[in-house]
Scaffold this motif. Structure first.
Motif, short mmCIF file in Angstrom:
data_model
loop_
_atom_site.label_atom_id
_atom_site.label_comp_id
_atom_site.label_asym_id
_atom_site.label_seq_id
_atom_site.Cartn_x
_atom_site.Cartn_y
_atom_site.Cartn_z
N GLU A 254 32.32 48.44 43.03
CA GLU A 254 32.44 47.18 43.79
C GLU A 254 33.14 46.11 42.96
O GLU A 254 33.96 45.35 43.48
N ALA A 255 32.82 46.06 41.67
CA ALA A 255 33.43 45.06 40.79
C ALA A 255 33.05 45.35 39.36
O ALA A 255 32.14 46.13 39.10
N ASN A 256 33.80 44.78 38.42
CA ASN A 256 33.27 44.72 37.06
C ASN A 256 33.48 43.31 36.53
O ASN A 256 34.46 42.64 36.83
N ASP A 257 32.48 42.84 35.80
CA ASP A 257 32.52 41.44 35.42
C ASP A 257 32.94 41.26 33.96
O ASP A 257 33.24 42.23 33.26
N HIS A 263 29.74 47.17 38.65
CA HIS A 263 28.85 47.03 39.81
C HIS A 263 29.21 48.13 40.79
O HIS A 263 30.33 48.19 41.29
#
Lengths: 308, 284
Positions: A254-257, A263
């Motif tokens: 979904e994402a990486n921060d 995520h």
């Protein structure tokens, strides 16, 4: 008792309300069954208060049908005190004392099941009984307002921003009171609030009002019990993880921060399965956290998604 | 009728515990008391000066208590009229501003019953205030001055019976416009957006009517406010004050009396009907 077998306490269908050219509510549908606790959430200006005011007959609407305990909103007085509205501003005579306000409200309750003394005790305002309303703090005004609403034997209680101005203890008191009345007396509640964690804690149903319509309305358990879970993952080698899961259909990045967390969304797959897969591939898992769905995340998802 | 009695009980519960309720009932009598004290002091001063100078004034005629009784009533009813307009304007708008009206409407009372209960409540307050005023002015003026016929040079110009008849007529004609004034205040209360706006509008319009009624000529007789004792008084009570002092023998014109009797009632009904229509439709 199953939800659908309960009687309908409040039914709103195709409700439309405009202020001039601005359509605040568009074809809004809402159904609340007896003995449930409904939360109504929405952004500022989404029409929550307007909806409550239309339901309570305090303002006229352009079209649609509303039935509150089988009464039309303009004839709620026929329900003889079974319907109660508690508003975001304390609706009390500023020059009367707390006790006088409660005695005044008691005149309106043909079957006053709870005495002023009892509701003062329930809301913890007995020591302020001789204080004039204008001399009370906002939180105590709010308590007095709720106390006033709970006199009699209400079957349906509509609360607009019930937690505004309350301290932590006050919030707990109100939450406990709502729970108790709901469980012991089967009182139905509709709570409009921005305090999503409190609603999540207490409501059996949630309706999200967005852009004048109910975007989501369901039982809270149904809203959050799906087969998709979200996790936050940190490993020693993010590149290897990406390579590994690229071929797995059940996992979606979904994402990486900025703090090198990945995520992930897992479809029909548990977090233990993911952990096993990573370990078997020789990837050391530093952290794997299941992100629980919350009303807040659902709310943000709906409001931001539909806005864009 | 859809909670009318409950609404009336609720109104009395609040008014008996509020300052404004007490003000309506007591203020006219208190003002008359002040007026009497000032008048008596002024007369005592005048008498002392006359005694010193050895001259005489019109004390014999002026000293009749009936004149002060009518003056007291005139002051009291003028005050009462203004207070009632202000209180009526305050009543619904204040309940709306504080949000109290919401509880009343949702729980027990229909919108129309609420308006009619307020109308009835203010009338009952007005009656209480007027009865207190009537008793107070009668006994107050009797205590300070002496009631009697108008006598000049040994001849009775106006008998006590004639004075009483004229005073009764003056009071009756002065009271008839008050229900219209109350209904007007309520209509303003229903129409306006806030308490401040309601009270200032109702009192402002009442005072404007008072100022402009003299310019309306004969048309003024079709306005309830013309017959109401006011700051620029044209009511018959003002004439009665002169008659009972023997300064005038001009009685009320029959046509004006008929207009006084019949104009305020339909105007009151029109205000009430307009109020009922608007309260059903507006946001509360």
């Amino acid at each position: 008792m199953s939800n659908t077998s309960r009687a309908i306490s409040l039914s709103v269908s195709k409700l439309t309300k405009s202020y001039g050219d601005f359509e605040v509510i568009k074809d809004l549908d809402l159904e609340i069954r007896q003995g449930t606790i409904h939360g109504l959430v929405g952004l500022n200006g989404s029409g929550k208060t307007t909806t409550l005011e239309c339901i309570l007959g305090l303002q006229l609407y352009n079209s649609g049908n509303i039935s509150v305990l089988d009464k039309h909103p303009t004839h709620l007085y026929e329900a003889a005190g079974k319907i109660v509205g508690i508003f975001d501003t304390p609706s009390l005579h500023p020059n009367l004392t707390v006790r006088q306000c409660l005695e005044h409200a008691r005149l309106l309750c043909p079957e006053a099941a709870r005495t002023p003394e009892k509701v003062e005790h329930l809301l913890g305002i007995e020591k302020f009984q001789n204080f004039k309303i204008k001399h009370l703090s906002l939180g105590n005004k709010r308590r007095a307002s709720i106390a006033q609403g709970l006199l009699g034997q209400p079957e349906l209680v509509l609360l607009d921003e019930p937690f505004n101005g309350l301290d932590a203890e006050g919030v707990d008191d109100v939450l406990n009171l709502i729970k108790t009345l709901n469980q012991r007396e089967g009182t139905t509640f509709l709570l409009s609030s921005h305090q999503l964690p409190y609603l999540e804690q207490i409501c059996s149903h949630i309706a999200i009002l967005h852009q004048g319509r109910i975007a989501v309305s369901d039982e809270i358990d149904t809203l959050f019990s799906h087969d998709r879970i979200h996790v936050r993952l940190r490993c020693n080698n993010e590149g290897d993880v990406r390579e590994l899961i690229a071929g797995v259909q059940a996992i979606e990045i979904e994402a990486n921060d900025d703090e090198s967390y990945l995520h992930l969304a897992l479809e029909n797959m548990g977090s233990a399965d993911l952990n096993r897969m990573l370990v078997e591939a020789g990837i050391a898992v530093t952290e794997l956290v299941i992100k629980r769905d919350s009303l807040g995340s659902l709310f943000r998802e709906i409001t931001s998604g539909q806005q864009s | 009728m859809n909670g009318f009695v409950t609404a009336l009980q609720a109104e009395f519960y609040v008014s008996l515990r509020s300052f404004s309720g007490k003000l309506i009932v007591l203020a006219p009598s208190v003002l008359v008391l002040i007026q009497y004290l000032i008048t008596k002091l002024s007369e005592a001063g005048q008498q002392a000066r006359d005694n010193l100078l050895g001259s005489s004034s019109f004390a014999d005629i002026n000293g009749n208590a009936y004149g002060y009784y009518v003056d007291g009533l005139s002051t009291g009813i003028t005050t009462l009229g203004l207070l009632l307009v202000g209180y009526a304007a305050f009543s619904i708008s204040s309940d709306r501003d504080t949000g109290v009206i919401r509880h009343l409407l949702i729980r027990r009372i229909s919108r129309s019953a609420l308006l009619l209960a307020k109308l009835a409540h203010i009338h009952l307050m007005a009656i209480a205030s007027f009865l207190l005023l009537l008793g107070f002015t009668y006994f107050g003026s009797g205590l300070l001055w002496e009631y009697g016929a108008i006598v000049e040079d040994g001849f009775e110009l106006i008998s006590v019976e004639e004075i009483s008849t004229e005073i009764s007529l003056g009071i009756k004609l002065a009271l008839i416009p008050l229900p219209a004034a109350i209904a007007f205040g309520l209509l303003v209360s229903v129409c306006t957006q806030s308490t401040t706006q309601a009270v200032t509008s109702a009192l402002g319009i009442t005072i404007l009517l008072d100022v402009f009624k003299a310019m309306l000529g004969d048309y003024a007789y079709y306005l309830y406010a013309t017959f109401q004792p006011s700051l620029l008084d044209q009511s018959y009570l003002q004439d009665v004050s002169r008659i009972v002092r023997g300064f005038s023998d001009v009685l009320i014109d029959d046509r004006v009396q008929q207009l006084n009797l019949w104009v305020p009632v339909p105007e009151m009904l029109a205000f009430v009907l307009a109020g009922l229509y608007i309260i059903q439709r507006r946001k509360l």
